[in-house]
Design an enzyme around this catalytic site. Structure first.
Site, mmCIF file in Angstrom:
data_model
loop_
_atom_site.group_PDB
_atom_site.id
_atom_site.type_symbol
_atom_site.label_atom_id
_atom_site.label_comp_id
_atom_site.label_asym_id
_atom_site.label_seq_id
_atom_site.Cartn_x
_atom_site.Cartn_y
_atom_site.Cartn_z
ATOM 1 N N ASP A 1 0.827 -1.223 0.000
ATOM 2 C CA ASP A 1 0.000 0.000 0.000
ATOM 3 C C ASP A 1 0.856 1.266 0.000
ATOM 4 O O ASP A 1 0.521 2.251 0.653
ATOM 5 C CB ASP A 1 -0.958 0.026 1.215
ATOM 6 C CG ASP A 1 -1.689 -1.280 1.410
ATOM 7 O OD1 ASP A 1 -2.279 -1.764 0.439
ATOM 8 O OD2 ASP A 1 -1.664 -1.830 2.526
ATOM 9 N N ASN B 1 -3.761 -11.310 -4.394
ATOM 10 C CA ASN B 1 -3.725 -10.869 -2.998
ATOM 11 C C ASN B 1 -3.149 -9.468 -2.878
ATOM 12 O O ASN B 1 -3.021 -8.938 -1.777
ATOM 13 C CB ASN B 1 -2.897 -11.844 -2.152
ATOM 14 C CG ASN B 1 -1.468 -12.006 -2.660
ATOM 15 O OD1 ASN B 1 -1.200 -11.855 -3.846
ATOM 16 N ND2 ASN B 1 -0.551 -12.341 -1.771
ATOM 17 N N HIS C 1 -3.669 -2.456 -6.711
ATOM 18 C CA HIS C 1 -3.218 -1.112 -7.057
ATOM 19 C C HIS C 1 -4.432 -0.225 -7.267
ATOM 20 O O HIS C 1 -5.429 -0.645 -7.869
ATOM 21 C CB HIS C 1 -2.409 -1.117 -8.360
ATOM 22 C CG HIS C 1 -1.066 -1.751 -8.241
ATOM 23 N ND1 HIS C 1 -0.222 -1.520 -7.183
ATOM 24 C CD2 HIS C 1 -0.402 -2.613 -9.050
ATOM 25 C CE1 HIS C 1 0.891 -2.209 -7.350
ATOM 26 N NE2 HIS C 1 0.810 -2.880 -8.470
ATOM 27 N N GLY D 1 -10.464 -4.836 1.569
ATOM 28 C CA GLY D 1 -11.486 -3.959 2.131
ATOM 29 C C GLY D 1 -11.319 -3.764 3.628
ATOM 30 O O GLY D 1 -12.162 -3.138 4.283
#
Length: 342
Positions: free
Chosen positions: A22, A49, A52, A256
């Site tokens: 991230d 997994n 972007h 999420g």
């Protein structure tokens, strides 16, 4: 593969993450792709997994496996150390087509391994406590190294996307996850199942001597998705850090899940830069820290407070240049769509 007539590779640039994923690698690769300098954009490890978030003409797009080159109509290769879940791959292809992108540039190495339904079941049953994405990645890699897996070249559904394993011209390699999720360097066993370091990109078929630049990506603060004792649940009780989560919209692209957040660890950053061989450092989300108005970072295992964003940037810059002699340039980015906007 025709080994005799294979064209030559001129140079290779690599973008890798220096933290726990991230780190805006997608933004970096997209910006570099826009220069028109590259003939290929290649992913070298991981599966769906990863994720972007890309902004093209101020519109947000999300991908999980397909390299960012697809947004710029550049040959986009899913490499041999990647793993492919065909239904997820085709869902991503459909998403890109629906949004007007030409997916004919997307190719898969015949040596990439196929994630099957029982891999996903095993992941959910055995590895959920380690904070996995439950996408079957670890069991698939397990079968690969046990030499009983199925490769993409054996999968009839993928035949139209097979790559001929040839590279030429200028190549840009796109990392997945980050340094501290690497199978060797992360907080084992709370790691991913592949190598996230730049040397892994050589599996695509080039020698390390071809590598020109390594773009290391990180953020002005640290975030972590999933389980890791180094990121305890108690971080969610810190009101300043929770405000940072809110301002930075720290929600995982793939899972999420709300990301655990902490102040930047400069000691870990220095180590990741030096081991990865980073030559160009990009630190994103400077604008988020600036909006928060609280400026902190760990150095020598001590939490250091700064009275302004400029002082914090100067401190990081001076510390990196003093301790990381391969770094040629440091870019601080405060834009979601460009590393070149301050």
């Amino acid at each position: 593969m025709n080994f005799i007539t294979a064209p030559s590779i001129d140079k290779v640039d690599i973008c890798c993450g220096l933290a726990w994923g991230d780190e805006a690698k997608g933004k970096v690769v997209s910006n570099l792709s826009e220069t028109g300098e590259y003939d290929f954009v290649c992913r070298w490890a991981g599966g769906n997994n990863a994720g972007h978030t890309i902004y093209i003409n101020e519109k947000k797009y999300k991908t999980h496996l397909i390299p960012t080159g697809v947004f710029h109509n550049i040959q986009s290769i899913i490499g041999p150390d990647c793993v492919i879940h065909p239904p997820s791959f085709f869902a991503e292809i459909d998403y890109l087509r629906e949004n007007g992108f030409d997916t004919r540039c997307v190719k898969i190495s015949p040596k990439a391994h196929v994630v099957q339904h029982f891999h996903i079941s095993e992941d959910k049953e055995k590895y959920k406590h380690q904070g996995t994405t439950s996408n079957g990645i670890a069991p698939c890699y397990g079968d690969k190294f046990a030499r009983k897996g199925i490769r993409a070249g054996e999968c009839p559904d993928l035949v139209d996307y097979m790559w001929d394993e040839r590279l030429w011209g200028n190549v840009l390699c796109e990392g997945a996850q980050g340094f501290w999720l690497d199978i060797n360097y992360g907080n084992y066993p709370y790691v991913t199942s592949s190598t996230t370091l730049p040397y892994g990109a050589c599996c695509l078929g080039f020698p390390p001597q071809k590598i020109r630049r390594i773009y290391g990506a990180t953020k002005m603060y640290d975030t972590r998705s999933g389980t890791d004792p180094e990121f305890p649940e108690s971080l969610f009780d810190d009101s300043e850090l929770m405000r940072l989560v809110e301002l930075g919209e720290e929600i995982g692209t793939t899972t999420g899940r709300k990301r655990k957040t902490n102040w930047i660890n400069i000691d870990k950053l220095i180590y990741a830069i030096n081991v990865s061989g980073t030559t160009e450092l990009i630190i994103s989300k400077v604008d988020v820290i600036e909006r928060l108005g609280i400026f902190k970072g760990y150095h020598h295992d001590t939490l250091v407070n700064f009275d302004s964003i400029e002082n914090m940037k100067d401190y990081i810059k001076s510390t990196i240049y003093t301790n990381c002699h391969l770094v040629n340039d440091i870019i601080f980015s405060g834009s979601v769509d460009s590393i070149f906007k301050k």
